[in-house]
Motif scaffolding. Structure first.
Motif, PDB file in Angstrom:
ATOM      1  N   GLU A 160      80.775 -36.065 -15.194  1.00  0.00           N
ATOM      2  CA  GLU A 160      81.644 -35.826 -16.340  1.00  0.00           C
ATOM      3  C   GLU A 160      81.935 -34.337 -16.507  1.00  0.00           C
ATOM      4  N   ALA A 161      80.907 -33.532 -16.310  1.00  0.00           N
ATOM      5  CA  ALA A 161      81.081 -32.084 -16.447  1.00  0.00           C
ATOM      6  C   ALA A 161      82.074 -31.561 -15.416  1.00  0.00           C
ATOM      7  N   ALA A 162      82.004 -32.087 -14.182  1.00  0.00           N
ATOM      8  CA  ALA A 162      82.916 -31.648 -13.127  1.00  0.00           C
ATOM      9  C   ALA A 162      84.355 -32.017 -13.472  1.00  0.00           C
ATOM     10  N   ARG A 163      84.565 -33.227 -13.984  1.00  0.00           N
ATOM     11  CA  ARG A 163      85.914 -33.648 -14.381  1.00  0.00           C
ATOM     12  C   ARG A 163      86.433 -32.780 -15.525  1.00  0.00           C
ATOM     13  N   VAL A 196      86.426 -20.743 -15.712  1.00  0.00           N
ATOM     14  CA  VAL A 196      85.697 -21.993 -15.928  1.00  0.00           C
ATOM     15  C   VAL A 196      84.550 -22.076 -14.931  1.00  0.00           C
ATOM     16  N   VAL A 197      83.350 -22.298 -15.449  1.00  0.00           N
ATOM     17  CA  VAL A 197      82.162 -22.397 -14.605  1.00  0.00           C
ATOM     18  C   VAL A 197      81.401 -23.668 -14.981  1.00  0.00           C
ATOM     19  N   GLN A 198      81.101 -24.481 -13.964  1.00  0.00           N
ATOM     20  CA  GLN A 198      80.279 -25.661 -14.188  1.00  0.00           C
ATOM     21  C   GLN A 198      78.899 -25.435 -13.582  1.00  0.00           C
ATOM     22  N   ASP A 199      77.866 -25.816 -14.314  1.00  0.00           N
ATOM     23  CA  ASP A 199      76.496 -25.720 -13.830  1.00  0.00           C
ATOM     24  C   ASP A 199      75.763 -26.978 -14.266  1.00  0.00           C
ATOM     25  N   GLY A 200      75.703 -27.964 -13.378  1.00  0.00           N
ATOM     26  CA  GLY A 200      75.075 -29.238 -13.725  1.00  0.00           C
ATOM     27  C   GLY A 200      75.879 -29.955 -14.784  1.00  0.00           C
ATOM     28  N   THR A 201      75.255 -30.212 -15.921  1.00  0.00           N
ATOM     29  CA  THR A 201      75.946 -30.915 -17.016  1.00  0.00           C
ATOM     30  C   THR A 201      76.645 -29.949 -17.969  1.00  0.00           C
TER      31      THR A 201
END
Length: 337
Positions: free
Chosen positions: A245-248, A262-267
């Motif tokens: 969900e976090a990636a989407r 924008v940075v994603q790290d796990g959730t």
């Protein structure tokens, strides 16, 4: 006088053995009368060296500097009478009594004996030193000595005040008292104030203008609000039930706001964008339309540390090599900050 400080190409180099260290390089600075300016940068950036040149404690290697209309090289006496300076070290004589030091300092600046005593009493009360008035300086605690240094710098109500890490060693109450003194000095006398500080909130709340220094050079110069808007932006922090969900959500945010970081790290998803506080409602609605519901949402306004991180890739709070200088011998020593 419209201009209080003017420097052109101001440079300071030190020799340590065969090594040359450039502490300040080609500093061009214009500070108008009545301005409150904060110099920010990590340890060793050149802030204190710049202040020491402007206060005649260090001779420039090259370039020029005029303070209160006087050349810091040829008119040192006139500069010193025009300014107040609160440095990082203790300035009072260890064997002298607190009140005597303040009165003597006031007299040296031309105040009458009665005026010096009245001003000393006012400062002692404001800075919480009334009970220590008759003590010898050597008996004071570190924080009390720092407050005495501040009182000595303010004794003659200078038109130009330099503050080099003034709040170091002060508790929150005395830090607030110092800040109020500075505000009052400006309101009553139109004083110009130049300070360095590691308390970023202090610079943000007091200064009208921030000059960011790194490696001895100015890398940014503007109001706190303008710097944060231009170089940092608001930060929207979201967490989701799972990494998919976090990636989407991260992909959705990047597509909808190309200027955002924008940075994603796990959730977790971190979105840094100008005007984030105003757009967060629409951003969440957009995520909801795609079936994405964050578990938590936080919106944080940018800080001056975020500005420096954006400009240099480093934090203002990071330690680094500090250049300590003996003003009498120009000997430098590199010390891990």
């Amino acid at each position: 006088m419209d201009t209080m400080i003017e420097t052109r190409g101001l440079t300071k180099e030190f020799r340590s053995g065969k090594k040359t260290v450039t502490a300040v390089k080609d500093l061009d600075l214009h500070i108008a009368t009545g301005e409150m300016v904060a110099l920010l940068g990590p340890n060793g950036a050149g802030k204190s060296t710049a202040l020491r040149m402007l206060t005649t404690l260090l001779a420039p290697t090259s370039g020029s500097a005029y303070v209160a209309g006087y050349d810091v090289t040829s008119d040192q006496h006139a500069v010193r009478r025009a300014i107040g300076y609160i440095g990082q070290g203790n300035s009072a004589g260890h064997a002298q009594r607190v009140n005597d030091e303040l009165v003597a300092s006031g007299r040296a600046y031309g105040l009458s004996r009665a005026g010096s005593r009245a001003r000393a009493d006012e400062l002692l009360e404001s800075l919480g030193l009334t009970e220590q008035a008759t003590q010898k300086v050597m008996t004071l605690s570190g924080g009390q000595r720092r407050r005495l240094d501040i009182a000595m710098g303010l004794i003659h109500s200078p038109g130009l005040l330099f503050l080099d890490e003034p709040s170091t060693g002060l508790d929150p109450q005395n830090r607030a008292n110092l800040q109020q003194h500075v505000v009052d000095l400006r309101r009553k006398h139109g004083a110009t104030v130049v300070l360095t500080t590691h308390y970023l909130e202090e610079a943000d709340s007091l200064a009208e203008r921030i000059v960011v220094i790194d490696h001895g050079q100015v890398v940014a110069d503007d109001s706190p609000a303008a710097l944060k808007s231009r170089h940092a932006g608001d930060r929207i922090a979201l967490t989701f039930a799972g990494p998919d969900e976090a990636a989407r959500a991260a992909q959705r945010a990047a597509a909808a706001h190309p200027a955002a970081q924008v940075v994603q790290d796990g959730t977790a998803v971190d979105v840094q964008v100008a005007g984030g506080a105003a757009m967060v409602t629409g951003f969440l609605a957009d995520l909801a339309s795609s079936g994405l519901a964050p578990a938590t949402v936080e919106v944080a306004r940018p800080t001056l540390d975020d500005v420096f991180l954006a400009l240099t890739g480093r934090s203002l709070r990071e330690g680094r090599t500090d250049i300590r200088t003996d003003a009498r011998t120009d000997i430098t020593e590199e010390v891990a900050a």
